[in-house]
Motif scaffolding. Structure first.
Motif, PDB file in Angstrom:
ATOM      1  N   SER A  76      -3.275  -4.945  -3.323  1.00 53.77           N
ATOM      2  CA  SER A  76      -1.895  -5.275  -3.004  1.00 53.77           C
ATOM      3  C   SER A  76      -1.036  -4.056  -2.700  1.00 53.77           C
ATOM      4  O   SER A  76       0.141  -4.193  -2.443  1.00 53.77           O
ATOM      5  CB  SER A  76      -1.277  -6.065  -4.161  1.00 53.77           C
ATOM      6  OG  SER A  76      -1.221  -5.247  -5.306  1.00 53.77           O
ATOM      7  N   ALA A  77      -1.593  -2.868  -2.760  1.00 53.37           N
ATOM      8  CA  ALA A  77      -0.809  -1.663  -2.506  1.00 53.37           C
ATOM      9  C   ALA A  77      -1.640  -0.667  -1.694  1.00 53.37           C
ATOM     10  O   ALA A  77      -2.873  -0.652  -1.793  1.00 53.37           O
ATOM     11  CB  ALA A  77      -0.382  -1.037  -3.824  1.00 53.37           C
ATOM     12  N   PRO A  78      -0.975   0.169  -0.903  1.00 55.63           N
ATOM     13  CA  PRO A  78      -1.698   1.149  -0.073  1.00 55.63           C
ATOM     14  C   PRO A  78      -2.081   2.403  -0.857  1.00 55.63           C
ATOM     15  O   PRO A  78      -1.632   3.485  -0.555  1.00 55.63           O
ATOM     16  CB  PRO A  78      -0.681   1.462   1.030  1.00 55.63           C
ATOM     17  CG  PRO A  78       0.636   1.319   0.338  1.00 55.63           C
ATOM     18  CD  PRO A  78       0.450   0.201  -0.652  1.00 55.63           C
ATOM     19  N   TYR A  79      -2.884   2.236  -1.893  1.00 56.90           N
ATOM     20  CA  TYR A  79      -3.278   3.391  -2.690  1.00 56.90           C
ATOM     21  C   TYR A  79      -4.707   3.229  -3.185  1.00 56.90           C
ATOM     22  O   TYR A  79      -5.297   2.161  -3.126  1.00 56.90           O
ATOM     23  CB  TYR A  79      -2.338   3.572  -3.889  1.00 56.90           C
ATOM     24  CG  TYR A  79      -2.651   2.632  -5.023  1.00 56.90           C
ATOM     25  CD1 TYR A  79      -3.558   2.998  -6.009  1.00 56.90           C
ATOM     26  CD2 TYR A  79      -2.063   1.381  -5.105  1.00 56.90           C
ATOM     27  CE1 TYR A  79      -3.875   2.131  -7.049  1.00 56.90           C
ATOM     28  CE2 TYR A  79      -2.370   0.524  -6.138  1.00 56.90           C
ATOM     29  CZ  TYR A  79      -3.273   0.895  -7.099  1.00 56.90           C
ATOM     30  OH  TYR A  79      -3.584   0.050  -8.111  1.00 56.90           O
ATOM     31  N   GLY A  99       0.351  10.573   3.533  1.00 62.27           N
ATOM     32  CA  GLY A  99       0.899  10.083   2.279  1.00 62.27           C
ATOM     33  C   GLY A  99       1.007  11.203   1.271  1.00 62.27           C
ATOM     34  O   GLY A  99       1.130  12.373   1.640  1.00 62.27           O
ATOM     35  N   PHE A 100       0.909  10.853  -0.005  1.00 58.03           N
ATOM     36  CA  PHE A 100       1.025  11.856  -1.059  1.00 58.03           C
ATOM     37  C   PHE A 100       0.068  11.513  -2.197  1.00 58.03           C
ATOM     38  O   PHE A 100      -0.450  10.399  -2.278  1.00 58.03           O
ATOM     39  CB  PHE A 100       2.458  11.966  -1.590  1.00 58.03           C
ATOM     40  CG  PHE A 100       2.966  10.720  -2.256  1.00 58.03           C
ATOM     41  CD1 PHE A 100       2.857  10.562  -3.623  1.00 58.03           C
ATOM     42  CD2 PHE A 100       3.558   9.714  -1.517  1.00 58.03           C
ATOM     43  CE1 PHE A 100       3.314   9.412  -4.248  1.00 58.03           C
ATOM     44  CE2 PHE A 100       4.029   8.565  -2.126  1.00 58.03           C
ATOM     45  CZ  PHE A 100       3.907   8.414  -3.491  1.00 58.03           C
ATOM     46  N   CYS A 101      -0.137  12.485  -3.087  1.00 56.20           N
ATOM     47  CA  CYS A 101      -1.043  12.326  -4.225  1.00 56.20           C
ATOM     48  C   CYS A 101      -0.351  12.862  -5.476  1.00 56.20           C
ATOM     49  O   CYS A 101       0.470  13.768  -5.400  1.00 56.20           O
ATOM     50  CB  CYS A 101      -2.334  13.106  -3.980  1.00 56.20           C
ATOM     51  SG  CYS A 101      -3.190  12.619  -2.467  1.00 56.20           S
ATOM     52  N   ILE A 143      -3.692   9.488  -8.054  1.00 55.64           N
ATOM     53  CA  ILE A 143      -3.423   8.355  -7.186  1.00 55.64           C
ATOM     54  C   ILE A 143      -3.194   8.918  -5.785  1.00 55.64           C
ATOM     55  O   ILE A 143      -2.516   9.933  -5.623  1.00 55.64           O
ATOM     56  CB  ILE A 143      -2.226   7.521  -7.683  1.00 55.64           C
ATOM     57  CG1 ILE A 143      -2.079   6.263  -6.842  1.00 55.64           C
ATOM     58  CG2 ILE A 143      -0.947   8.336  -7.712  1.00 55.64           C
ATOM     59  CD1 ILE A 143      -1.115   5.250  -7.419  1.00 55.64           C
ATOM     60  N   VAL A 144      -3.796   8.279  -4.802  1.00 55.39           N
ATOM     61  CA  VAL A 144      -3.635   8.639  -3.399  1.00 55.39           C
ATOM     62  C   VAL A 144      -2.838   7.506  -2.755  1.00 55.39           C
ATOM     63  O   VAL A 144      -3.317   6.378  -2.682  1.00 55.39           O
ATOM     64  CB  VAL A 144      -5.003   8.801  -2.700  1.00 55.39           C
ATOM     65  CG1 VAL A 144      -4.828   9.133  -1.234  1.00 55.39           C
ATOM     66  CG2 VAL A 144      -5.851   9.853  -3.417  1.00 55.39           C
ATOM     67  N   VAL A 145      -1.607   7.805  -2.357  1.00 52.60           N
ATOM     68  CA  VAL A 145      -0.719   6.787  -1.803  1.00 52.60           C
ATOM     69  C   VAL A 145      -0.537   7.056  -0.316  1.00 52.60           C
ATOM     70  O   VAL A 145      -0.063   8.121   0.072  1.00 52.60           O
ATOM     71  CB  VAL A 145       0.653   6.789  -2.511  1.00 52.60           C
ATOM     72  CG1 VAL A 145       1.566   5.723  -1.915  1.00 52.60           C
ATOM     73  CG2 VAL A 145       0.495   6.596  -4.011  1.00 52.60           C
ATOM     74  N   ARG A 146      -0.945   6.084   0.475  1.00 54.03           N
ATOM     75  CA  ARG A 146      -0.775   6.209   1.928  1.00 54.03           C
ATOM     76  C   ARG A 146       0.544   5.567   2.334  1.00 54.03           C
ATOM     77  O   ARG A 146       0.899   4.499   1.836  1.00 54.03           O
ATOM     78  CB  ARG A 146      -1.915   5.522   2.661  1.00 54.03           C
ATOM     79  CG  ARG A 146      -3.247   6.207   2.481  1.00 54.03           C
ATOM     80  CD  ARG A 146      -4.342   5.450   3.243  1.00 54.03           C
ATOM     81  NE  ARG A 146      -5.639   5.993   2.963  1.00 54.03           N
ATOM     82  CZ  ARG A 146      -6.194   7.000   3.637  1.00 54.03           C
ATOM     83  NH1 ARG A 146      -5.554   7.548   4.630  1.00 54.03           N
ATOM     84  NH2 ARG A 146      -7.387   7.444   3.299  1.00 54.03           N
ATOM     85  N   TYR A 147       1.244   6.248   3.240  1.00 52.57           N
ATOM     86  CA  TYR A 147       2.456   5.633   3.794  1.00 52.57           C
ATOM     87  C   TYR A 147       2.052   4.384   4.557  1.00 52.57           C
ATOM     88  O   TYR A 147       0.994   4.337   5.189  1.00 52.57           O
ATOM     89  CB  TYR A 147       3.166   6.602   4.736  1.00 52.57           C
ATOM     90  CG  TYR A 147       3.610   7.874   4.061  1.00 52.57           C
ATOM     91  CD1 TYR A 147       4.308   7.851   2.860  1.00 52.57           C
ATOM     92  CD2 TYR A 147       3.330   9.107   4.624  1.00 52.57           C
ATOM     93  CE1 TYR A 147       4.725   9.025   2.249  1.00 52.57           C
ATOM     94  CE2 TYR A 147       3.757  10.293   4.019  1.00 52.57           C
ATOM     95  CZ  TYR A 147       4.441  10.233   2.834  1.00 52.57           C
ATOM     96  OH  TYR A 147       4.848  11.391   2.229  1.00 52.57           O
ATOM     97  N   ARG A 148       2.844   3.358   4.484  1.00 50.24           N
ATOM     98  CA  ARG A 148       2.532   2.106   5.185  1.00 50.24           C
ATOM     99  C   ARG A 148       2.439   2.360   6.680  1.00 50.24           C
ATOM    100  O   ARG A 148       3.228   3.096   7.240  1.00 50.24           O
ATOM    101  CB  ARG A 148       3.575   1.048   4.887  1.00 50.24           C
ATOM    102  CG  ARG A 148       3.567   0.644   3.432  1.00 50.24           C
ATOM    103  CD  ARG A 148       4.022  -0.788   3.266  1.00 50.24           C
ATOM    104  NE  ARG A 148       4.070  -1.154   1.876  1.00 50.24           N
ATOM    105  CZ  ARG A 148       3.075  -1.766   1.249  1.00 50.24           C
ATOM    106  NH1 ARG A 148       1.983  -2.053   1.878  1.00 50.24           N
ATOM    107  NH2 ARG A 148       3.183  -2.086  -0.021  1.00 50.24           N
ATOM    108  N   GLY A 149       1.443   1.718   7.296  1.00 48.65           N
ATOM    109  CA  GLY A 149       1.255   1.858   8.740  1.00 48.65           C
ATOM    110  C   GLY A 149       0.452   3.070   9.150  1.00 48.65           C
ATOM    111  O   GLY A 149       0.218   3.307  10.313  1.00 48.65           O
ATOM    112  N   LYS A 150       0.004   3.892   8.172  1.00 47.38           N
ATOM    113  CA  LYS A 150      -0.812   5.078   8.455  1.00 47.38           C
ATOM    114  C   LYS A 150      -2.269   4.752   8.157  1.00 47.38           C
ATOM    115  O   LYS A 150      -2.586   4.076   7.227  1.00 47.38           O
ATOM    116  CB  LYS A 150      -0.388   6.277   7.616  1.00 47.38           C
ATOM    117  CG  LYS A 150       1.043   6.695   7.820  1.00 47.38           C
ATOM    118  CD  LYS A 150       1.184   7.473   9.078  1.00 47.38           C
ATOM    119  CE  LYS A 150       2.626   7.938   9.244  1.00 47.38           C
ATOM    120  NZ  LYS A 150       2.822   8.680  10.440  1.00 47.38           N
ATOM    121  N   ASP A 151      -3.173   5.284   8.947  1.00 47.68           N
ATOM    122  CA  ASP A 151      -4.615   5.091   8.722  1.00 47.68           C
ATOM    123  C   ASP A 151      -5.239   6.325   8.161  1.00 47.68           C
ATOM    124  O   ASP A 151      -4.939   7.400   8.474  1.00 47.68           O
ATOM    125  CB  ASP A 151      -5.320   4.701  10.018  1.00 47.68           C
ATOM    126  CG  ASP A 151      -4.851   3.329  10.501  1.00 47.68           C
ATOM    127  OD1 ASP A 151      -4.665   3.182  11.704  1.00 47.68           O
ATOM    128  OD2 ASP A 151      -4.683   2.423   9.662  1.00 47.68           O
TER     129      ASP A 151
END
Length: 151
Positions: A76-79, A99-101, A143-151
């Motif tokens: 449910s989340a981009p991480y 994204g960020f970590c 945690i590795v969080v990707r910005y939404r819409g990024k691959d």
């Protein structure tokens, strides 16, 4: 309280903020909270999900406990969560533009100046998770969080 990957923290209810660092004392991991407008406080890691310490200053005395709040399921989340263990090379994660970590867990025997874990952006523009240790059992999770819409 929210701890950010850039070493800052904040409390949204009263807009207090500051900088955090991890250190070690004997066999305990210590989180140092250097408040912008209050005296610094330290909390000791009890488990990877709990830190405990004393509240000081401004006529406040007592115990403080910080708990890691569970984050939503990965679907449910981009991480995603990544783990580095002592003896492994640094783990390349994502490009900084994606994204960020941030560290979510540190464990092991921290006894002296030879133990360290970190999540960082290297000269190649990628986030990495890694560390060093002269003791046993040192590991870290981030945690590795990707910005939404990024691959």
């Amino acid at each position: 309280m929210t701890l950010a990957a850039d070493g800052t923290f904040s409390r949204t209810e009263d807009h207090d903020s500051g900088h955090w660092t991890l250190t070690a004392l004997q066999d305990r991991v210590i989180l140092v909270l250097a408040w912008d407008h209050w005296p610094a406080e330290t909390v000791t890691m009890i488990t990877p999900d709990e830190f405990s310490g004393k509240v000081r200053g401004q006529a406040q005395e007592g115990e403080m406990t910080l708990h890691r709040i569970p984050i939503p399921a990965a679907g449910s989340a981009p991480y995603e969560l990544k783990t580095w263990r002592q003896g492994d090379p640094p783990l390349r994660l994502i490009r900084k533009e994606e994204g960020f970590c941030a560290l979510t867990m540190v464990t092991g025997s921290f006894q002296g100046g030879g133990e360290m874990v970190k999540v960082y952006v290297a000269d190649d523009g990628f986030w990495y998770l890694g560390g060093e240790s002269q003791q046993e059992g040192v590991a870290a999770e981030c945690i590795v969080v990707r910005y939404r819409g990024k691959d």
